[in-house]
Design a protein around this motif. Sequence first.
Motif, mmCIF file in Angstrom:
data_model
loop_
_atom_site.group_PDB
_atom_site.id
_atom_site.type_symbol
_atom_site.label_atom_id
_atom_site.label_comp_id
_atom_site.label_asym_id
_atom_site.label_seq_id
_atom_site.Cartn_x
_atom_site.Cartn_y
_atom_site.Cartn_z
ATOM 1 N N ARG A 103 -5.878 8.852 1.399
ATOM 2 C CA ARG A 103 -5.669 9.604 0.160
ATOM 3 C C ARG A 103 -4.249 9.451 -0.373
ATOM 4 O O ARG A 103 -3.986 9.758 -1.537
ATOM 5 N N LYS A 104 -3.353 8.964 0.457
ATOM 6 C CA LYS A 104 -1.951 8.853 0.056
ATOM 7 C C LYS A 104 -1.661 7.483 -0.553
ATOM 8 O O LYS A 104 -2.139 6.460 -0.072
ATOM 9 N N ALA A 105 -0.859 7.495 -1.613
ATOM 10 C CA ALA A 105 -0.277 6.284 -2.163
ATOM 11 C C ALA A 105 1.234 6.468 -2.163
ATOM 12 O O ALA A 105 1.736 7.597 -2.094
ATOM 13 N N TYR A 106 1.978 5.361 -2.261
ATOM 14 C CA TYR A 106 3.421 5.428 -2.066
ATOM 15 C C TYR A 106 4.156 4.871 -3.282
ATOM 16 O O TYR A 106 3.851 3.778 -3.764
ATOM 17 N N ARG A 107 5.133 5.669 -3.741
ATOM 18 C CA ARG A 107 5.878 5.341 -4.956
ATOM 19 C C ARG A 107 7.317 4.983 -4.601
ATOM 20 O O ARG A 107 7.980 5.695 -3.864
ATOM 21 N N TYR A 133 -1.208 1.463 -1.986
ATOM 22 C CA TYR A 133 -2.313 2.414 -2.080
ATOM 23 C C TYR A 133 -3.510 1.910 -1.287
ATOM 24 O O TYR A 133 -3.591 0.723 -0.915
ATOM 25 N N ASN A 134 -4.449 2.813 -1.036
ATOM 26 C CA ASN A 134 -5.672 2.464 -0.326
ATOM 27 C C ASN A 134 -6.818 2.350 -1.331
ATOM 28 O O ASN A 134 -7.088 3.283 -2.090
ATOM 29 N N ARG A 135 -7.491 1.221 -1.325
ATOM 30 C CA ARG A 135 -8.503 0.950 -2.346
ATOM 31 C C ARG A 135 -9.731 1.844 -2.229
ATOM 32 O O ARG A 135 -10.521 1.919 -3.173
ATOM 33 N N THR A 136 -9.914 2.514 -1.100
ATOM 34 C CA THR A 136 -11.088 3.376 -0.950
ATOM 35 C C THR A 136 -10.963 4.671 -1.733
ATOM 36 O O THR A 136 -11.965 5.341 -1.992
ATOM 37 N N THR A 137 -9.735 5.033 -2.102
ATOM 38 C CA THR A 137 -9.526 6.294 -2.835
ATOM 39 C C THR A 137 -8.744 6.113 -4.131
ATOM 40 O O THR A 137 -8.741 7.021 -4.970
ATOM 41 N N SER A 138 -8.071 4.991 -4.284
ATOM 42 C CA SER A 138 -7.081 4.849 -5.349
ATOM 43 C C SER A 138 -7.199 3.483 -6.004
ATOM 44 O O SER A 138 -7.827 2.568 -5.472
ATOM 45 N N SER A 147 -0.609 -0.080 -17.280
ATOM 46 C CA SER A 147 -1.465 0.674 -16.379
ATOM 47 C C SER A 147 -0.658 1.172 -15.186
ATOM 48 O O SER A 147 0.473 0.725 -14.936
ATOM 49 N N SER A 148 -1.233 2.097 -14.443
ATOM 50 C CA SER A 148 -0.580 2.640 -13.252
ATOM 51 C C SER A 148 -1.648 3.021 -12.241
ATOM 52 O O SER A 148 -2.830 3.139 -12.569
ATOM 53 N N VAL A 149 -1.211 3.218 -11.001
ATOM 54 C CA VAL A 149 -2.125 3.570 -9.925
ATOM 55 C C VAL A 149 -2.456 5.057 -9.986
ATOM 56 O O VAL A 149 -1.562 5.904 -10.083
ATOM 57 N N GLN A 150 -3.744 5.360 -9.923
ATOM 58 C CA GLN A 150 -4.202 6.739 -9.811
ATOM 59 C C GLN A 150 -4.618 6.988 -8.369
ATOM 60 O O GLN A 150 -5.416 6.237 -7.807
ATOM 61 N N ALA A 151 -4.064 8.042 -7.767
ATOM 62 C CA ALA A 151 -4.331 8.340 -6.361
ATOM 63 C C ALA A 151 -4.410 9.845 -6.164
ATOM 64 O O ALA A 151 -3.806 10.608 -6.924
ATOM 65 N N PRO A 152 -5.144 10.319 -5.141
ATOM 66 C CA PRO A 152 -5.220 11.762 -4.873
ATOM 67 C C PRO A 152 -3.863 12.385 -4.569
ATOM 68 O O PRO A 152 -3.592 13.528 -4.936
ATOM 69 N N GLU A 153 -2.995 11.636 -3.883
ATOM 70 C CA GLU A 153 -1.672 12.153 -3.533
ATOM 71 C C GLU A 153 -0.680 10.995 -3.553
ATOM 72 O O GLU A 153 -0.945 9.930 -2.991
ATOM 73 N N VAL A 154 0.444 11.214 -4.224
ATOM 74 C CA VAL A 154 1.481 10.176 -4.312
ATOM 75 C C VAL A 154 2.733 10.659 -3.584
ATOM 76 O O VAL A 154 3.235 11.750 -3.845
#
Length: 254
Positions: A103-107, A133-138, A147-154
């Motif tokens: 669920r985590k992505a990193y900025r 980011y992890n492709r299973t959630t983001s 465009s930008s990455v959408q993730a549950p938690e950054v």
Amino acid sequence: MNPITGIIITLNEQDNIQDAIASLRPVCDEIIVVDSGSQDDTVALAEAAGARVIHQSYLGDGPQKAFAVPQASHDWIFALDADERLDADAVEVIDQLELDDPRKAYRFKRRNFAGRHWIRAAGFYPDPVTRLYNRTTSGYLPKKAHSSVQAPEVIDVDAHLSHFTYRDLSHWMTRIDQLSSRDAWAMKERGVKPSALRPTLHAITAILRKLILKGGLFQGQDGMTVAMTTAFHAYMKYAKLNELYENEQADRDA
């Protein structure tokens, strides 16, 4: 090494692609290059550097960056632009990440350069960008421009990418010409209508935002350069949008 696939999209990036791939090597055991019809040596250089090249006509920023994701061997993805490099602190941070929560992505913070000069004024730093980011959630939003990455938690990490955006001020102007054309195309694709007022209004808004809200007025030449180029970019993309509609109408009338 954590299992990460690096993805780079390219068009005529022969001057950048080898360094970009080398930058990803310390953290990625697979690198995919998505090329949209380069006429230079980008593809040959990417393959020589060990990347897997996939050919795809340009779909727009978000769709193009997402295109190779299903073909990656790993769920964790690092998206790098061809003119970006991972700094040593980013490599160190990524090596220390557990990557146990999809669920985590990193900025990361981004240093933007014009030639050898690091531009920090008027919002050009820290310029945070989410790239791991992890492709299973983001994933990247399906926007055709910026465009930008959408993730549950950054998660913000104190580490950097270097962005060699412009070779010099002349190249900065060339890039504005290229990017404003792309932005105009993307706006037309999503149905934005022409407007005689919009180019001027957006240019004025951009220069006020950079000079006042971002403090460029008090940041010397760099602050003024960022403000003026941002306003010019804003003006040109909406002026070019109007031009696209004018040309379309002329073709219909011919």
